[in-house]
Design an enzyme around this catalytic site. Structure first.
Site, PDB file in Angstrom:
ATOM      1  N   TYR A  43       0.832  -1.199   0.000  1.00  0.00           N
ATOM      2  CA  TYR A  43       0.000   0.000   0.000  1.00  0.00           C
ATOM      3  C   TYR A  43       0.873   1.259   0.000  1.00  0.00           C
ATOM      4  O   TYR A  43       0.551   2.243  -0.655  1.00  0.00           O
ATOM      5  CB  TYR A  43      -0.935   0.005   1.211  1.00  0.00           C
TER       6      TYR A  43
ATOM      7  N   ASN B 215     -12.450  -0.016  -5.290  1.00  0.00           N
ATOM      8  CA  ASN B 215     -12.337  -0.327  -6.714  1.00  0.00           C
ATOM      9  C   ASN B 215     -13.513  -1.210  -7.132  1.00  0.00           C
ATOM     10  O   ASN B 215     -13.657  -2.316  -6.626  1.00  0.00           O
ATOM     11  CB  ASN B 215     -11.000  -1.038  -6.940  1.00  0.00           C
TER      12      ASN B 215
ATOM     13  N   CYS C 174      -6.721  -4.921  -7.775  1.00  0.00           N
ATOM     14  CA  CYS C 174      -6.530  -4.546  -6.376  1.00  0.00           C
ATOM     15  C   CYS C 174      -5.970  -5.709  -5.552  1.00  0.00           C
ATOM     16  O   CYS C 174      -5.355  -5.486  -4.507  1.00  0.00           O
ATOM     17  CB  CYS C 174      -7.833  -4.026  -5.783  1.00  0.00           C
ATOM     18  N   HIS C 175      -6.147  -6.941  -6.038  1.00  0.00           N
ATOM     19  CA  HIS C 175      -5.626  -8.104  -5.316  1.00  0.00           C
ATOM     20  C   HIS C 175      -4.099  -8.138  -5.309  1.00  0.00           C
ATOM     21  O   HIS C 175      -3.504  -8.851  -4.502  1.00  0.00           O
ATOM     22  CB  HIS C 175      -6.193  -9.403  -5.916  1.00  0.00           C
TER      23      HIS C 175
ATOM     24  N   GLU D 152      -1.672 -16.143 -10.785  1.00  0.00           N
ATOM     25  CA  GLU D 152      -0.795 -15.241 -11.534  1.00  0.00           C
ATOM     26  C   GLU D 152       0.684 -15.494 -11.259  1.00  0.00           C
ATOM     27  O   GLU D 152       1.538 -14.832 -11.848  1.00  0.00           O
ATOM     28  CB  GLU D 152      -1.149 -13.787 -11.196  1.00  0.00           C
TER      29      GLU D 152
END
Length: 186
Positions: free
Chosen positions: A120, A143, A151-152, A178
């Site tokens: 963050y 979001n 956002c993950h 991912e």
């Protein structure tokens, strides 16, 4: 002179079964993704749409949700993402209201590459507001287009998985999918 109410925004909605739950995909008639959420959070999604566009019949016109099959090809694109075509989400068109600050955070989120994570604090630095860590975190959490506006991919400074509107198990799955977590496939 009589003011006429604004026409409702027509939004098209499709549903997609994924390995981590059913996904709602909401697209405008121009083919822009407006929101994505999980069906177990549909009430939250509708509250968000009410806040942004007004409830049906309001002065702002509100919105309608019409079922559609693969609106704008976005359901097909999301299916491809879940099957391993991770880069497909990078090019999807998105459109959503938000404050200038929120939009700056959401643009920065789209620049985090697949398989990468940031903190963050780094997110706040990337938007040129290094002291606005909490505000950046709040905007990240608001979001409306999760996964596509990724956002993950934002985690705690100590590497812990923190906050995800779809739940931490989904966040973990997405990051593993991912290749962003140690021991996960690239």
């Amino acid at each position: 002179m009589v003011k006429r109410k604004a026409e409702p925004l027509v939004l098209l909605v499709d549903r997609l079964q994924t390995p981590i739950g059913e996904l709602l995909i909401v697209v405008d008639r121009a083919g822009n993704l407006r929101t994505i959420d999980w069906t177990d959070h549909e009430a939250r999604m509708r509250q968000l749409l009410d806040r942004y566009y007004g409830p049906a019949g309001s002065k702002r016109g509100g919105y309608t949700l019409e079922p559609a099959r693969d609106p704008g090809g976005l359901t097909r694109a999301m299916r491809a993402y879940f099957k391993g075509d991770l880069g497909i989400i990078d090019k999807l068109p998105v459109e959503t209201p938000g404050t200038p600050f929120q939009k700056s955070v959401w643009r920065a989120l789209r620049k985090i590459g697949s398989g990468k994570t940031i903190s963050y604090a780094e997110l706040a630095r990337r938007i040129g507001k290094p002291k606005a860590v909490r505000a950046a975190g709040l905007a990240n959490g608001q979001n409306p287009i999760s996964i596509v506006v990724p956002c993950h991919r934002v985690i705690g400074s100590d590497g812990t998985l923190t906050g995800y509107g779809g739940g931490l198990p989904r966040k973990k799955w997405l990051l593993e999918h991912e290749g962003a977590l140690a021991g996960s496939p690239p």
